[in-house]
Enzyme design. Structure first.
Site: not given
Ligand SMILES: Cc1cc2nc3c(=O)[nH]c(=O)nc-3n(C[C@H](O)[C@H](O)[C@H](O)COP(=O)(O)O)c2cc1C
Length: 358
Positions: A76, A122, A126, A184, A186-187, A218, A247, A297, A319
């Protein structure tokens, strides 16, 4: 939760039983579109309420959680369905990651289901509509459920520490807790904030900006022993309220799916062993002085119980929802309650960190 729940299908078993019928349809749709459909469907969820069971109530960082099973960040992102998540039986919902300014994230496709592995990869990057837009929605919420707000930095930011401080200042008044997400994959460069000096500077700024709102950090599962000791030392020194471990991973344990080489963070079943190992590492590095929240997991009441015994006070998942559907939180809570009772624990706190003790 028989006899304690004010909405229908309250054991979770009905939703769990029906989900296999819906899942092939959802799985036939492109991943991100299926996610948007799920969010839209959740918005239609009837009002309802779940009474907490005393054995599952957990007090962590001064917050009373009705049960220790939370919805992890990323589901979300824009704070659209946190109320519905709580009605599905989650004890808390974490929205975000939210960045100060809206951003589009990486180009699609950027979300992949690895069905044979019960996993997800993924590289969303962000994507979110920014903190102002979410603030408007969060401001309307009725207090009662526990909602955490996960904050991050914009990809093109020239001062990432300032982004986190700004996020903490803006979102703290609306949050039961804040999560500082520096894990993350991904940044580009974000995980470098986990280094000792950078982390100390970052947390100093966030702790000053957060007012009285608890702050969780985190971390990534991809850490060496020295990183873990440094993070634990800084977190305790800066009097953080909890650590979320962990993460997604950039590592690739053996996977069956042809999508296994997609770039991004891996989550779900193949992350389970690594995330549990990191949890144990952080438990030993903190000596139980800092509450730990397990993620990675987790898909059953047994998994939650295992993490609690390994040192977690709360757990989070994302997940497994993709594979098990909306009845999962309630079914897990029921199973966890049974396991606690069977092992003679009157509550979650009694079971925390009891692994290896006779
Ligand atoms: C599609 C997707 C998006 C995610 N986005 C975020 C995010 O924005 N912020 C964050 O802190 N974690 C994010 N996560 C990580 C999850 O919160 C969680 O830590 C991780 O997926 C491990 O838990 P799981 O195995 O139960 O999914 C994301 C995970 C997935 C699968």
């Amino acid at each position: 939760m028989r006899g304690r729940c004010a909405i229908s299908c309250c054991s979770g078993s009905t939703e769990l039983a029906l989900y296999p019928l819906v899942r092939p349809l959802l799985f036939s749709i492109e991943e991100e579109t299926a996610h948007r459909l799920t969010i839209a469907a959740l918005k239609l969820l009837p009002k309802g309420r779940t009474e907490p069971h005393p054995r599952l109530r957990s007090r962590v960082a001064g917050i009373d959680f009705p049960n220790p099973i939370g919805l992890a960040a990323g589901f979300d992102k824009d704070a659209e369905v946190f109320g519905q998540a709580l009605r599905l039986g989650f004890g808390f919902a974490e929205v975000g990651t939210l960045t100060p300014r809206p951003q589009a994230g990486n180009p699609r496709p950027r979300l992949f289901r690895l069905a044979e592995d019960k996993a997800v990869i993924n590289r969303m990057g962000f994507n979110n509509r920014g903190q102002d837009a979410a603030r408007a929605r969060l401001a309307k919420r009725r207090r009662g459920g526990i909602v955490g707000i996960n904050i991050g930095a914009n990809k093109d930011s020239t001062d990432r520490v300032a982004d986190y401080a700004q996020g903490a200042r803006a979102m703290a008044p609306l949050a039961d807790y804040l999560t500082v997400n520096i894990s993350s994959p991904n940044t580009p460069g974000l995980r470098a904030l986990q280094g000792r000096a950078a982390l100390d500077e970052l947390l100093a700024a966030v702790m000053e900006a957060r007012g009285a709102t608890p702050v969780f950090l985190k971390v990534a599962p991809d850490l060496e022993r020295a990183d873990i000791d440094d993070i634990a030392a800084v977190a305790m020194d800066r009097k953080l309220d909890a650590l979320i471990v962990a993460n997604t991973t950039v590592s690739r344990p053996p996977l069956k799916s042809r999508l296994r080489e997609e770039a991004g963070g891996l989550s779900g079943a193949p992350l389970k062993a690594l995330a549990l190992e990191r949890l144990r590492d952080f438990r030993s590095a903190t000596g139980g002085a800092l509450p730990l929240i397990a993620a990675g997991g987790i898909a059953s009441g047994e998994d939650a119980f295992e993490r609690i015994r390994a040192g977690a006070s709360l757990v989070q998942l994302y997940s497994a929802l993709v594979y098990s559907g909306p009845g999962l939180a309630r079914a897990m809570a029921k199973d966890l309650r049974r396991l606690l009772r069977r092992h003679g624990f009157r509550n979650v706190a009694e079971a925390v960190g009891t692994e290896g003790l006779s």
